[in-house]
Design a protein around this motif. Structure first.
Motif, PDB file in Angstrom:
ATOM      1  N   ARG A  48       2.252  -5.047  -1.355  1.00 27.93           N
ATOM      2  CA  ARG A  48       2.650  -4.945   0.054  1.00 27.93           C
ATOM      3  C   ARG A  48       1.432  -4.859   0.973  1.00 27.93           C
ATOM      4  O   ARG A  48       1.481  -5.304   2.115  1.00 27.93           O
ATOM      5  N   LEU A  53       2.429  -5.574   4.732  1.00 27.24           N
ATOM      6  CA  LEU A  53       3.579  -4.708   4.994  1.00 27.24           C
ATOM      7  C   LEU A  53       3.235  -3.234   4.862  1.00 27.24           C
ATOM      8  O   LEU A  53       4.034  -2.372   5.229  1.00 27.24           O
ATOM      9  N   ASP A 159       7.867  -9.567  -5.743  1.00 27.83           N
ATOM     10  CA  ASP A 159       8.038  -8.135  -6.011  1.00 27.83           C
ATOM     11  C   ASP A 159       9.282  -7.915  -6.873  1.00 27.83           C
ATOM     12  O   ASP A 159      10.394  -7.814  -6.375  1.00 27.83           O
TER      13      ASP A 159
END
Length: 366
Positions: A48, A53, A159
């Motif tokens: 991430r 993110l 992911d």
């Protein structure tokens, strides 16, 4: 396409918890890199941060020749496929795949071309007019991948995209994703907690634990040459047998004492661990290197058979004596005469064993 370079990355949350401990990793251009480790090891957090993110506390991430720390996700040249697919339920497959291209205000004919090319690659041409609820889990997963493909990213990020699929479909999708990588020749970073997934898909694997990198190498090197006790125990199914032991001298040779058993090490192993004589160690040996065949220069351990798992062409035999519990992998034809509750002599082929330092847990027998 582009390489990804992670340098000294740290992630510290506001409450002071340090999730990622200054890791360094380079993913080569066109490489399929798998991040693997147990739940909570920070593999998804690392992914991430690459995606933008999660904020980076310290360190840098570069994609191609560009440091992307302060660049928003949409401008990083990445496309991400999530565990829950994140499809828009009110849109058709076509509309889901075209959505990001419409936001970029690309011409309609160009959008149509990209969507249909991706649909052909992923065998989705027959379902373009359906909505997500009308699709199987595998089809939804492919739509999520298709939505990433149409963006023509420099780097694909996955992911745990297969974790919601049943076992048979996961195997099928592993093959499809591997074939997709060969076809696109794109850089891919793939997160999973499933070491079988990691071993079958990755060009290289990054093994993580508690926010640290334990080892980065090819699947076969990780399996045969684990640099530490954690990697040795995590990679492989069933897991490597790892027990406490002590290195001693015996009959002018170096031996390891495990439980009440004394195993004389082959000279090739003994010469590498001789400086640790008299010290506690961890002794490791994989189940396939414990069997019923005495080919010479092997050590024997007797134990009572606790459980036999017949897997088709092989059987996993769990056996124990007063101080040891070990697992052997036996050819199914040889295991037919074995019975639970009975005592049996098992042969350990010690040329394939591993010795780990007791404190540092580093492999001292390589």
């Amino acid at each position: 396409m582009a390489n990804v370079v992670i340098k000294g990355i740290e992630k510290v949350y506001p409450n002071g918890f340090k999730a990622v401990h200054g890791i360094d990793l380079e993913v080569k251009d066109g490489e399929f890199m798998v991040l693997v480790g147990p739940s909570g090891c920070a593999k998804s957090t690392t992914l991430r941060m690459v995606a933008g993110l999660e904020e980076i506390t310290n360190g840098t991430i570069s994609i191609g020749d560009k440091v992307v720390n302060n660049i928003p996700p949409k401008d990083r040249g990445i496309a991400m496929v999530f565990q829950n697919y994140a499809l828009y339920p009110h849109m058709t497959v076509y509309e889901n795949m075209a959505f990001s291209l419409k936001l970029k205000k690309l011409p309609k004919d160009e959008i149509d071309k990209k969507v249909r090319e991706a649909a052909k690659i992923l065998d989705l041409e027959e379902v373009l007019k359906r909505r997500p609820k009308e699709l199987s889990g595998g089809q939804r997963q492919r739509v999520a991948v298709g939505r990433a493909i149409v963006r023509d990213p420099e780097v694909f990020l996955f992911d745990e995209p297969l974790s919601n699929l049943d076992a048979k479909l996961r195997v099928h999708m592993r093959v499809q994703l591997s074939q997709l990588h060969k076809k696109l020749k794109s850089t891919m970073i793939y997160v999973t907690h499933d070491q079988v997934e990691a071993m079958t898909m990755g060009d290289r694997i990054c093994v993580m634990n508690f926010g640290k990198i334990m080892q980065v190498d090819t699947p076969l090197n990780l399996y045969h040459y684990p640099k530490n006790k954690f990697t040795a125990g995590f990679i492989g199914s069933p897991a490597m047998n790892i027990v406490e032991g002590e290195l001693i001298e015996k009959e002018e040779s170096i031996a390891v004492k495990i439980g009440g058993e004394i195993l004389i090490l082959p000279e090739t192993k003994g010469s590498k661990v001789k400086n640790h004589i008299g010290k506690k160690v961890w002794f490791g040996i994989r189940p396939e290197h414990i069997n019923l065949k005495d080919l010479g220069n092997a050590s024997k351990i007797s134990g009572n058979i606790d459980v036999i798992e017949h897997m088709g062409n092989e059987s996993f035999v769990y056996f124990s004596n007063e101080e040891l519990q070990l697992t052997a992998k036996i050819d199914s034809m040889e295991s037919r005469n074995l019975k639970t509750g009975k005592s049996e002599d098992f042969i350990l082929h010690l040329e394939n064993c591993h010795i780990f330092d007791y404190e540092s847990e580093e492999n001292i027998s390589l």
